[in-house]
Scaffold this motif. Structure first.
Motif, PDB file in Angstrom:
ATOM      1  N   GLU A  47      37.625  41.222  39.745  1.00  0.00           N
ATOM      2  CA  GLU A  47      36.560  40.427  40.369  1.00  0.00           C
ATOM      3  C   GLU A  47      34.918  41.179  39.609  1.00  0.00           C
ATOM      4  O   GLU A  47      34.859  42.190  40.191  1.00  0.00           O
ATOM      5  CB  GLU A  47      36.476  40.541  41.830  1.00  0.00           C
ATOM      6  CG  GLU A  47      37.515  39.772  42.292  1.00  0.00           C
ATOM      7  CD  GLU A  47      37.240  39.496  43.963  1.00  0.00           C
ATOM      8  OE1 GLU A  47      36.426  39.987  44.499  1.00  0.00           O
ATOM      9  OE2 GLU A  47      38.380  38.906  44.502  1.00  0.00           O
ATOM     10  N   ARG A  59      36.545  35.826  38.347  1.00  0.00           N
ATOM     11  CA  ARG A  59      38.110  36.243  38.684  1.00  0.00           C
ATOM     12  C   ARG A  59      39.126  36.147  37.777  1.00  0.00           C
ATOM     13  O   ARG A  59      39.194  35.323  37.181  1.00  0.00           O
ATOM     14  CB  ARG A  59      38.363  35.425  39.954  1.00  0.00           C
ATOM     15  CG  ARG A  59      37.106  35.686  41.276  1.00  0.00           C
ATOM     16  CD  ARG A  59      37.787  34.857  42.397  1.00  0.00           C
ATOM     17  NE  ARG A  59      37.165  35.173  43.792  1.00  0.00           N
ATOM     18  CZ  ARG A  59      35.934  34.629  44.002  1.00  0.00           C
ATOM     19  NH1 ARG A  59      35.048  33.923  43.289  1.00  0.00           N
ATOM     20  NH2 ARG A  59      35.441  34.911  45.095  1.00  0.00           N
ATOM     21  N   ASP A  62      45.042  35.800  39.249  1.00  0.00           N
ATOM     22  CA  ASP A  62      45.614  36.406  40.392  1.00  0.00           C
ATOM     23  C   ASP A  62      44.694  36.184  41.561  1.00  0.00           C
ATOM     24  O   ASP A  62      44.855  35.928  42.621  1.00  0.00           O
ATOM     25  CB  ASP A  62      46.411  37.690  40.263  1.00  0.00           C
ATOM     26  CG  ASP A  62      45.332  38.759  40.174  1.00  0.00           C
ATOM     27  OD1 ASP A  62      44.446  38.467  38.943  1.00  0.00           O
ATOM     28  OD2 ASP A  62      45.225  39.608  40.478  1.00  0.00           O
ATOM     29  N   ARG A  63      43.525  36.607  41.171  1.00  0.00           N
ATOM     30  CA  ARG A  63      42.099  36.652  42.219  1.00  0.00           C
ATOM     31  C   ARG A  63      41.654  35.197  42.403  1.00  0.00           C
ATOM     32  O   ARG A  63      41.349  34.841  43.610  1.00  0.00           O
ATOM     33  CB  ARG A  63      41.026  37.380  41.729  1.00  0.00           C
ATOM     34  CG  ARG A  63      41.609  38.872  41.824  1.00  0.00           C
ATOM     35  CD  ARG A  63      42.005  39.483  43.112  1.00  0.00           C
ATOM     36  NE  ARG A  63      42.664  40.738  43.032  1.00  0.00           N
ATOM     37  CZ  ARG A  63      41.945  41.829  43.124  1.00  0.00           C
ATOM     38  NH1 ARG A  63      40.121  41.809  43.166  1.00  0.00           N
ATOM     39  NH2 ARG A  63      42.139  43.153  43.404  1.00  0.00           N
ATOM     40  N   GLU A  66      43.833  33.838  45.133  1.00  0.00           N
ATOM     41  CA  GLU A  66      43.309  34.073  46.542  1.00  0.00           C
ATOM     42  C   GLU A  66      42.041  33.413  46.715  1.00  0.00           C
ATOM     43  O   GLU A  66      42.140  33.048  48.199  1.00  0.00           O
ATOM     44  CB  GLU A  66      42.968  35.835  46.176  1.00  0.00           C
ATOM     45  CG  GLU A  66      44.168  36.574  46.099  1.00  0.00           C
ATOM     46  CD  GLU A  66      43.878  38.110  45.829  1.00  0.00           C
ATOM     47  OE1 GLU A  66      42.674  38.402  46.160  1.00  0.00           O
ATOM     48  OE2 GLU A  66      44.615  38.955  45.690  1.00  0.00           O
ATOM     49  N   ARG A  69      43.368  30.074  48.135  1.00  0.00           N
ATOM     50  CA  ARG A  69      44.021  30.399  49.496  1.00  0.00           C
ATOM     51  C   ARG A  69      42.778  30.413  50.600  1.00  0.00           C
ATOM     52  O   ARG A  69      42.847  29.946  51.670  1.00  0.00           O
ATOM     53  CB  ARG A  69      44.851  31.561  49.462  1.00  0.00           C
ATOM     54  CG  ARG A  69      45.807  31.529  50.786  1.00  0.00           C
ATOM     55  CD  ARG A  69      46.562  32.767  50.562  1.00  0.00           C
ATOM     56  NE  ARG A  69      47.721  32.331  49.807  1.00  0.00           N
ATOM     57  CZ  ARG A  69      48.098  32.605  48.482  1.00  0.00           C
ATOM     58  NH1 ARG A  69      47.226  33.701  48.206  1.00  0.00           N
ATOM     59  NH2 ARG A  69      49.137  32.345  47.892  1.00  0.00           N
ATOM     60  N   GLU A  70      41.733  31.311  50.173  1.00  0.00           N
ATOM     61  CA  GLU A  70      40.573  31.321  51.121  1.00  0.00           C
ATOM     62  C   GLU A  70      39.964  30.164  51.528  1.00  0.00           C
ATOM     63  O   GLU A  70      39.747  29.626  52.479  1.00  0.00           O
ATOM     64  CB  GLU A  70      39.623  32.603  50.617  1.00  0.00           C
ATOM     65  CG  GLU A  70      38.428  32.750  51.565  1.00  0.00           C
ATOM     66  CD  GLU A  70      37.284  33.246  50.862  1.00  0.00           C
ATOM     67  OE1 GLU A  70      36.218  33.739  51.346  1.00  0.00           O
ATOM     68  OE2 GLU A  70      37.600  33.640  49.463  1.00  0.00           O
ATOM     69  N   SER A  73      42.062  27.940  53.580  1.00  0.00           N
ATOM     70  CA  SER A  73      42.172  28.418  54.995  1.00  0.00           C
ATOM     71  C   SER A  73      40.650  28.024  55.567  1.00  0.00           C
ATOM     72  O   SER A  73      40.821  27.767  56.779  1.00  0.00           O
ATOM     73  CB  SER A  73      42.222  29.740  55.137  1.00  0.00           C
ATOM     74  OG  SER A  73      40.935  30.542  54.400  1.00  0.00           O
ATOM     75  N   ALA A 114      51.534  28.487  43.820  1.00  0.00           N
ATOM     76  CA  ALA A 114      51.458  29.216  45.059  1.00  0.00           C
ATOM     77  C   ALA A 114      51.620  28.571  46.482  1.00  0.00           C
ATOM     78  O   ALA A 114      51.604  29.005  47.638  1.00  0.00           O
ATOM     79  CB  ALA A 114      50.084  30.082  45.139  1.00  0.00           C
TER      80      ALA A 114
END
Length: 330
Positions: A47, A59, A62-63, A66, A69-70, A73, A114
């Motif tokens: 990051e 990023r 892989d980030r 994430e 996903r954030e 959510s 994912a």
């Protein structure tokens, strides 16, 4: 509109309390109005801060997963990917743009693998892959239109095949929407959506973004031969009309706050789903002023986004998206 004279009409009556103000509020801002632009770079577990955009990072893939996903959510419906391409991969013909394994396409696939329930938007323009820093192929100092469109079609198909939901042609070449739409139909991607950067102006507000994608140092000259003159309203409307006629599902005005007049006119005239991009320069100005204590950053952030909604936007691309979503979610 007709109204009774004062004192029979007192406009302040409906402003007297929070309850009354809520009852008469004309526009609302929700998490569903947000698209989060993110920058993807090579590597693992990275990051990397963007100096000219406080709080924004590049990023690794892989980030990015994430981050997606954030966003999901928080209820943010879409994330938009922009690549920071290794300068060694930049060429005159921009071949990396349609490499199935380029940064953007790898990020799309990783989010899909994912199983994250979020719409993935991409950028279609050659500047991240162009040794000259332009959105199109350069021949003898001229940004050539038709050859660029052929490259953009290949780029669009690669992104669609990787699993993108929304393609965002941001190049401002003539005829690219029709060519991309035809190619999507012919190759089994009829449900892939196009959000055209239909009214993209040759603005000075893009500087920090070019830092973020590594295009600033590469850019030779300016983009006035293909992006719209900021002084021109009718030219912008003609571009929007053309893109809708060629098959754009949604249209965008870019930049945002300085061009709210265009947002309103596009929405009123065409009625199509209309978006704006709160661009990097707008973001950086708010962040810098807030950091110096000159404005109340959170309140200005929310007010600026409400202004987009009031002007007619169905949604906004904004780097503030996660922060705003947390506030709106309570």
């Amino acid at each position: 509109m007709p109204q009774a004279p004062f004192p029979m009409t007192r406009h302040r009556r409906v402003r007297a309390s929070a309850a009354l103000r809520n009852l008469v509020r004309e526009n609302e801002l929700s998490v569903n109005d947000l698209i989060w632009p993110v920058f993807v770079r090579d590597g693992q577990g990275i990051e990397e801060p963007v100096a000219s955009m406080p709080g924004v990072v590049r990023r690794s893939v892989d980030r990015i997963v994430e981050a997606a996903r954030e966003a999901a959510s928080l209820g943010i419906p879409a994330i938009c990917l922009f690549p920071y391409t290794d300068p060694a991969l930049k060429t005159e013909l921009c071949e990396e743009a349609w490499n199935p394994d380029n940064l953007s396409n790898r990020a799309i696939k990783a989010i899909r693998d994912a199983g994250i329930e979020i719409a993935i938007m991409t950028d279609i323009a050659l500047d991240p892959y162009n040794i000259n820093g332009h959105d199109g192929i350069v021949r003898d100092g001229v940004i050539v239109n038709d050859e660029t469109v052929e490259a953009l079609v290949k780029m669009a198909l690669a992104q669609a095949e990787a699993g993108a939901d929304i393609l965002g042609p941001s190049d401002m070449m003539d005829g690219r929407i029709g060519a991309i739409r035809a190619a999507l139909e012919e190759n089994g991607h009829s449900n892939v959506t196009i959000m055209s950067y239909a009214a993209k102006f040759a603005s000075a507000f893009y500087g920090p973004f070019r830092d973020a994608v590594g295009a600033s140092g590469a850019l030779k000259g300016d983009k006035f031969t293909y992006q719209i003159d900021p002084a021109n309203r009718l030219a912008a409307l003609r571009c929007v009309e053309r893109d809708l006629m060629e098959g754009a599902d949604m249209v965008m005005v870019k930049p945002g706050l300085p061009y709210l007049d265009m947002v309103r006119e596009v929405k009123d005239r065409f009625g199509a789903p209309t978006y704006a991009y709160q661009v990097s320069g707008e973001y950086a100005m708010i962040e810098a002023a807030a950091a110096n204590g000159w404005i109340q950053g959170e309140k200005v952030m929310l007010e600026s986004l409400m202004c987009f909604r009031r002007a007619g936007c169905d949604g906004v691309l904004t780097y503030f998206a996660p922060r705003v979503a947390r506030i709106l979610n309570g």
